[in-house]
Design an enzyme around this catalytic site. Structure first.
Site, PDB file in Angstrom:
ATOM      1  N   LYS A 169      42.914   6.453  12.098  1.00  0.00           N
ATOM      2  CA  LYS A 169      42.601   7.562  12.979  1.00  0.00           C
ATOM      3  C   LYS A 169      42.587   6.992  14.402  1.00  0.00           C
ATOM      4  O   LYS A 169      41.750   6.155  14.742  1.00  0.00           O
ATOM      5  CB  LYS A 169      41.248   8.172  12.597  1.00  0.00           C
ATOM      6  CG  LYS A 169      40.910   9.445  13.388  1.00  0.00           C
ATOM      7  CD  LYS A 169      40.140   9.096  14.641  1.00  0.00           C
ATOM      8  CE  LYS A 169      39.824  10.330  15.470  1.00  0.00           C
ATOM      9  NZ  LYS A 169      39.205   9.968  16.772  1.00  0.00           N
ATOM     10  N   GLY A 178      32.116   1.494  16.443  1.00  0.00           N
ATOM     11  CA  GLY A 178      31.816   2.428  17.521  1.00  0.00           C
ATOM     12  C   GLY A 178      30.334   2.673  17.663  1.00  0.00           C
ATOM     13  O   GLY A 178      29.506   1.820  17.319  1.00  0.00           O
ATOM     14  N   SER A 179      29.990   3.852  18.146  1.00  0.00           N
ATOM     15  CA  SER A 179      28.598   4.164  18.461  1.00  0.00           C
ATOM     16  C   SER A 179      27.769   4.378  17.207  1.00  0.00           C
ATOM     17  O   SER A 179      28.285   4.763  16.149  1.00  0.00           O
ATOM     18  CB  SER A 179      28.529   5.424  19.324  1.00  0.00           C
ATOM     19  OG  SER A 179      28.863   6.576  18.566  1.00  0.00           O
ATOM     20  N   GLY A 185      27.931   8.224  16.239  1.00  0.00           N
ATOM     21  CA  GLY A 185      29.166   8.610  15.565  1.00  0.00           C
ATOM     22  C   GLY A 185      29.298   7.957  14.200  1.00  0.00           C
ATOM     23  O   GLY A 185      29.712   8.607  13.223  1.00  0.00           O
ATOM     24  N   GLY A 186      28.946   6.678  14.122  1.00  0.00           N
ATOM     25  CA  GLY A 186      29.060   5.966  12.865  1.00  0.00           C
ATOM     26  C   GLY A 186      28.155   6.521  11.779  1.00  0.00           C
ATOM     27  O   GLY A 186      28.561   6.651  10.614  1.00  0.00           O
ATOM     28  N   GLU A 222      30.452  -0.635  11.898  1.00  0.00           N
ATOM     29  CA  GLU A 222      29.802  -1.542  12.859  1.00  0.00           C
ATOM     30  C   GLU A 222      29.349  -0.666  14.018  1.00  0.00           C
ATOM     31  O   GLU A 222      30.170  -0.064  14.713  1.00  0.00           O
ATOM     32  CB  GLU A 222      30.765  -2.615  13.338  1.00  0.00           C
ATOM     33  CG  GLU A 222      30.093  -3.647  14.224  1.00  0.00           C
ATOM     34  CD  GLU A 222      30.952  -4.068  15.387  1.00  0.00           C
ATOM     35  OE1 GLU A 222      30.567  -3.769  16.543  1.00  0.00           O
ATOM     36  OE2 GLU A 222      32.004  -4.674  15.133  1.00  0.00           O
ATOM     37  N   CYS A 276      30.568  -5.345  21.709  1.00  0.00           N
ATOM     38  CA  CYS A 276      29.433  -5.085  20.824  1.00  0.00           C
ATOM     39  C   CYS A 276      28.500  -6.276  20.754  1.00  0.00           C
ATOM     40  O   CYS A 276      27.396  -6.170  20.209  1.00  0.00           O
ATOM     41  CB  CYS A 276      29.928  -4.726  19.424  1.00  0.00           C
ATOM     42  SG  CYS A 276      31.053  -5.936  18.718  1.00  0.00           S
ATOM     43  N   GLU A 323      20.530   0.118  22.183  1.00  0.00           N
ATOM     44  CA  GLU A 323      21.690  -0.380  22.919  1.00  0.00           C
ATOM     45  C   GLU A 323      22.067   0.553  24.063  1.00  0.00           C
ATOM     46  O   GLU A 323      22.081   1.772  23.911  1.00  0.00           O
ATOM     47  CB  GLU A 323      22.885  -0.525  21.983  1.00  0.00           C
ATOM     48  CG  GLU A 323      24.135  -1.063  22.684  1.00  0.00           C
ATOM     49  CD  GLU A 323      25.367  -1.080  21.797  1.00  0.00           C
ATOM     50  OE1 GLU A 323      26.268  -1.889  22.062  1.00  0.00           O
ATOM     51  OE2 GLU A 323      25.428  -0.273  20.839  1.00  0.00           O
TER      52      GLU A 323
END
Length: 477
Positions: free
Chosen positions: A148, A203-204, A207-208, A227, A264, A349
């Site tokens: 994606k 990603g965030s 979202g994750g 992650e 990250c 974060e």
């Protein structure tokens, strides 16, 4: 082949149709395919780097190095395939005298899961995107991949996918073994597809976790390897602060602001003695120019996160731009007791070049606070020779809360090696027993299967006595 030729259903269905063929290809053949992709990427380096620079503003030197890393890790997984150890072949011969009762013949190995969905990351347009580590490790495992594309670099994603598809076709890989889809809804639809077997995401946290929930709530849940970020705490001992204060300040500022703080592994949290190198950090960070971020959405999120952290009680602004909406570096500070009292908010974060300095009076008090942190990708300790015996408890706390523990080094820079661990306790990752970097990443996309008392001609090649793939076999006679 068309780069974006299928909707999610078509992409996953096509991947499932060739999954067995790709899984049953000899490891050396899959290795040749990965090598071909690496060669093709390097042949188009100038075009790809220019596209990446136009969409991400990360700079030609950084992007050139990242493309080199991407090609290297493809070949690195190819070498791992040729070695064959990833299959973990174990053969137990039948033994009527086995201590727990007669043992049947058992032959076990690891085989590919099936179609894998990879969500491209924004901050590494090569190494963690279309043909990054997740894609490379899944293809190496024998899994078809649907990527994606990240909206932050769509043109680069399309061109990269086109190169990958042509390279795979030239070495005889089946059509459908790799495809690209676009759009948030397309990603969700693919994740829900009944033929999908696993997904990987960088990603965030927000979202994750949303995607992880979808993967878990499917009628048939699937592994979701997310992650999700980290503040990567660093602890400086009093002895290290006295001996190497200026060096530590320089290293911290360099690591914090590397890539405009968009790694990250940037060290967003620093525990230092109250009389440590804070003034030197301020001096060096103040001299660090503002760097462009990946896009307006990243910059806006960074500014919002910085404001939230700055609003916490007893937080001091050591560095704050005159323009509150600027994406420039920021440095906040609070004492250890204040941090411990609001650790849930203070340890969140802020993706960008913001550091939070936590000052302490007694090093002995830091271990308990570290133990209360959420899971991290990395933790670091800066100490001096001879302190080892006094740091045992702190070392244990750091290792308990992270996947990679560093001594007198900085966490930015995740080397592609056999021993690398890039993953950690939740919420740094959704699967803390795995890594997304290094050859062990292939294990995410394999599952064990044992054959009991089967005839030789029906066994998979790596389990046969003639071992046509020539892979290592652990045999217990």
């Amino acid at each position: 082949m068309n780069t974006v030729a299928r909707d999610p259903d078509q992409a996953v269905t096509a991947a499932a149709a060739v999954a067995r063929q790709w899984a049953e290809a000899a490891p050396a053949a899959r290795a040749d395919a990965l090598d071909a992709v690496a060669d093709a990427l390097e042949a188009e380096q100038a075009e790809l780097v220019a596209l990446a620079e136009a969409e991400t503003h990360l700079g030609t030197p950084r992007l050139t190095g990242e493309l080199k890393r991407t090609a290297f890790q493809l070949r690195f997984f190819g070498a791992e395939l040729r070695a064959g150890t990833f299959l973990d072949v174990r053969i137990d011969r039948a033994d009527p005298q086995w201590p727990t009762g007669p043992r049947p013949e058992l032959r076990r190995y690891r085989t590919a899961l099936g179609p894998v969905l990879v969500f491209g990351a924004s901050n590494f347009p090569f190494a963690f995107s279309v043909v990054g580590g997740d894609t490379a490790s899944a293809l190496a495992a024998g899994c078809p991949v649907i990527v994606k594309a990240h909206p932050g670099h769509l043109e680069l994603s399309r061109r990269t996918a086109d190169i990958v598809q042509k390279a795979l076709a030239q070495v005889g890989a089946p059509e459908g073994v790799f495809s690209l889809i676009e759009g948030e809804q397309a990603g969700v639809d693919a994740l829900r597809h009944p033929l999908l077997r696993a997904a990987a995401f960088t990603g965030s946290e927000r979202g994750g976790l949303a995607l992880a929930r979808i993967a878990a709530e499917r009628p048939e849940p699937i592994p979701f390897y997310g992650e999700l970020g980290s503040v990567n705490p660093v602890v400086v001992t009093p002895a290290a602060a006295r001996a190497r204060g200026a060096e530590i300040a320089a290293g911290y500022v360099g690591s914090l602001t590397l890539g405009a703080g968009q790694f990250c592994t940037n060290p967003g949290l620093l525990f230092t003695p109250a009389d440590g190198p804070v003034d030197e950090i301020v001096r060096r960070l103040r001299a660090t120019p503002t760097a462009p971020m990946l896009g307006d959405w990243i910059s806006a999120a960074y500014v919002d996160g910085a404001r939230r952290l700055a609003s916490l009680p007893s937080t001091r602004k050591l560095i704050w731009p005159d323009d509150d909406s600027s994406a420039g570096p920021r440095l906040l500070a609070m004492d250890l007791d204040t941090f411990a009292g609001d650790i849930g908010a203070a340890a969140t974060e802020c993706f960008g070049p913001l550091g939070l300095v936590v000052t302490y009076e007694r090093l002995a008090d830091v271990a308990a606070v570290i133990a209360s942190l959420p899971g991290q990708l990395t933790t670091s300790l800066h100490g001096e020779p001879g302190e080892g015996g006094d740091l045992t408890g702190l070392t244990s706390a750091l290792a308990e809360r992270s996947g990679r523990v560093l001594w007198n080094e900085w966490p930015t820079g995740v080397s592609v090696t056999h021993a690398m661990q890039h993953g950690g306790p939740f919420p740094a990752t959704t699967a803390p027993t795995t890594t997304s970097v290094g050859t062990a990443a292939i294990e995410r996309f394999l599952r064990p299967v044992a054959y009991q008392s089967w005839p030789q001609e029906l066994l998979p090649p790596p389990l046969r006595d003639d071992n046509p793939w020539g892979v290592p076999q652990r045999v217990d006679d």
